[in-house]
Design an enzyme around this catalytic site. Structure first.
Site, PDB file in Angstrom:
ATOM      1  N   GLU A 173      -2.020   3.313   0.883  1.00 34.40           N
ATOM      2  CA  GLU A 173      -2.892   4.033   1.829  1.00 34.40           C
ATOM      3  C   GLU A 173      -4.196   3.281   2.102  1.00 34.40           C
ATOM      4  O   GLU A 173      -5.286   3.837   1.980  1.00 34.40           O
ATOM      5  CB  GLU A 173      -3.214   5.447   1.295  1.00 34.40           C
ATOM      6  CG  GLU A 173      -2.025   6.366   1.344  1.00 34.40           C
ATOM      7  CD  GLU A 173      -2.331   7.807   0.941  1.00 34.40           C
ATOM      8  OE1 GLU A 173      -3.480   8.132   0.610  1.00 34.40           O
ATOM      9  OE2 GLU A 173      -1.390   8.611   0.963  1.00 34.40           O
ATOM     10  N   GLU A 292       5.785   8.590  -0.057  1.00 33.34           N
ATOM     11  CA  GLU A 292       5.224   9.840  -0.589  1.00 33.34           C
ATOM     12  C   GLU A 292       5.527  10.943   0.415  1.00 33.34           C
ATOM     13  O   GLU A 292       5.136  10.832   1.588  1.00 33.34           O
ATOM     14  CB  GLU A 292       3.702   9.733  -0.789  1.00 33.34           C
ATOM     15  CG  GLU A 292       3.293   8.760  -1.876  1.00 33.34           C
ATOM     16  CD  GLU A 292       1.789   8.757  -2.158  1.00 33.34           C
ATOM     17  OE1 GLU A 292       1.125   9.795  -1.952  1.00 33.34           O
ATOM     18  OE2 GLU A 292       1.284   7.694  -2.559  1.00 33.34           O
TER      19      GLU A 292
END
Ligand code: AHR
Length: 510
Positions: A173, A292
């Site tokens: 991320e 995720e």
């Protein structure tokens, strides 16, 4: 009773299902590792301190790949801290989750655990505060057979055979301001490209996952992917994206319809891949690694909605003080409703196997997880364990195209049919397995399967996730409040069943 017909023809498929669709993720976060996977002194721990009760459930879930060690954690992590004699390992302030990291557990402990459980590790390297050299050194430590500094150190540390780790994530991320060492798309592209180069010099056989964008409210959403992929397309193998579904504020109708939000999200990432490929005349195909995904209701994080992530630089949690070892944070308690929604998200994964090859349920143990352990105590299955288990058990073979003739309802994602199905054909057994989400909150629906070309089929099994109380949760004391239950089959030849209201179903035809 409303009637829904589901049509599928054996000649029309979406794609082969890769087993890696049922992967998971475990981060150095809260009690995921410490008192989750690893708890020396626990009555059920083995000689290496791994909890056997956890290993058994992970094996039952049949998870093929587990991503490690983060997550946000990885962007502050120095992997060198977690190797060598445990008494020499440093105790550090862990910035991502404001905890204390003892480093008793590191890459060797994870790879040995993965081997015992029979899962394949997928390792993320630190491209936030870490260097590209550290990333290359980690590949050397893990994958080089011996005769060099880092590979010999692994041998000295007790692992004579290389771990041969195939899947490597180039950071986590990196688009987010909450990430240690957060970068712009341009800066990430440069760093990831150089890391990829070094990592492949060490081991050309590895597969690389590049950080795409995940958070739709950020101004960089998708533009990040376009910038990055334009340079990295031919140097990496997968585009990563993350997607969390949050109940709060949206109401049951839209929460049940979240499968469509995930569908849109996946299609957005796939569209950028196609755009970059076409624009630059690249020839190879690239798949998505949704590394995720889950329902995450932020039960202990001070955030009103996911929109608050913009500009955020630290997470405030109500469940523990700062700087504790293995604090009980992000220990979401999942309800029956959450489980039905997770089942719906699984249907979306199946219906997108043409573009998604790897998907990791985030996470696996204690932290936003299907498995909960008690420190020094027992273990139980959260409600979301059950749909994920059914997907990994029955979702094999080929996802077939399916269409439904169904009443429609209005959702935040447009008009949707009240039943969303995924049809899986397991060529080996000849079984057709239908996963179906009934979003009707008022009543059951008569669901009839109109199958073409599959040969004569009968209903062998109908498993359902439904109930009277959608807030009910599993606990150590009452571990079976939410579980799949078998429905009585009225007429196995009619290929027609009743899907209870607000239910997630698995129907096996053979
Ligand atoms: O899974 C919990 C966190 O969610 C991860 O650390 C991060 O990657 C994501 O924002």
């Amino acid at each position: 009773m409303k009637k829904v017909k589901c049509f599928s023809d054996v000649h029309y498929s979406i794609g082969k299902i890769d087993k890696k669709l049922y992967s998971s993720f475990t981060e150095h976060l809260g009690r995921s590792i410490y008192t989750g996977i690893y708890e020396p002194g626990h009555p059920d721990a083995d000689e290496d301190g791994y909890r056997k009760d956890v290993m058994e459930l992970v094996q039952e879930l049949d998870v093929p790949v587990i991503r490690y060690p983060g997550g946000n954690f990885v962007s502050c992590y120095d992997w060198h801290d977690g190797i060598g004699p445990k008494e020499d390992r440093p105790r550090r302030m862990e910035y991502a989750w404001s905890s204390i990291e003892t480093n008793e557990f590191g890459i060797d402990e994870f790879c040995r655990w993965a081997k015992k459980v029979g899962v394949e590790p997928m390792i993320a390297v630190n491209l936030g505060t870490g260097s590209i050299k550290d990333a290359g050194d980690l590949v050397e430590y893990c994958n080089h057979p011996g005769g060099t500094y880092w590979s010999d150190l692994r041998i000295k540390n007790g692992s004579p055979e290389p771990y041969n780790i195939k899947y490597w994530c180039l950071g986590n991320e990196m688009e987010g301001s909450w990430q240690a060492g957060h970068l712009s798309a341009e800066d990430y592209t440069k760093k990831a490209l150089e890391a990829a180069k070094i990592m492949r010099w060490v081991d050309p056989s590895i597969k690389l996952v590049a950080c795409g964008s995940s958070y739709e409210m950020l101004p960089t959403y998708l533009e990040w992917d376009r910038t990055m992929l334009t340079e990295l397309y031919d140097h990496v193998d997968y585009l990563s994206t993350h997607n969390y579904t949050m109940n709060s504020g949206q109401g049951t109708t839209d929460f049940l319809a979240s499968y469509k939000q995930l569908d849109n999200h996946i299609k957005n990432s796939a569209s950028v891949i196609e755009y970059v490929k076409a624009k630059n005349h690249f020839t190879k195909d690239m798949k998505i690694c949704l590394d995720e995904w889950n329902v995450w209701n932020f039960q202990d994080i001070v955030l009103d909605s996911l929109d608050d992530l913009q500009g955020l630089n630290t997470f405030v949690m109500t469940s523990a003080d700062k700087w504790e070892v293995a604090p009980p944070i992000l220990q979401e308690k999942y309800s029956l409703l959450d489980a039905v929604v997770v089942g719906g998200l699984g249907i979306t994964l199946l219906n997108n196997v043409d573009v998604v090859e790897i998907a990791c349920l985030a996470q696996l143990i204690n932290v936003i997880a299907p498995i909960t352990t008690v420190k020094d105590g027992g273990i139980f299955k959260q409600a979301i364990y059950h749909p994920f288990h059914m997907l990994s058990k029955y979702g094999h073979g080929t996802t077939m195209k399916a269409s439904v003739d169904a009443p429609l309802y209005q959702s935040a994602y447009g008009e949707l049919p009240i039943v969303e199905p995924a049809v899986v054909y397991d060529e080996e057994s000849g079984e057709v397995r239908i996963f179906a989400l009934n979003c009707d909150q008022a009543e059951g629906v008569e669901f009839t399967m109109e199958l073409q070309g599959y040969g004569k089929k009968k209903i062998k099994k109908h498993l359902v996730l439904a109930g009277d109380d959608y807030e009910v949760i599993n606990t150590l004391e009452n571990p079976d409040q939410v579980e799949m239950r078998a429905c009585e089959i009225q007429d196995e030849d009619s290929l027609s069943v009743v899907l209870p209201k607000m239910s997630w179903n698995v129907i096996i035809l053979g």
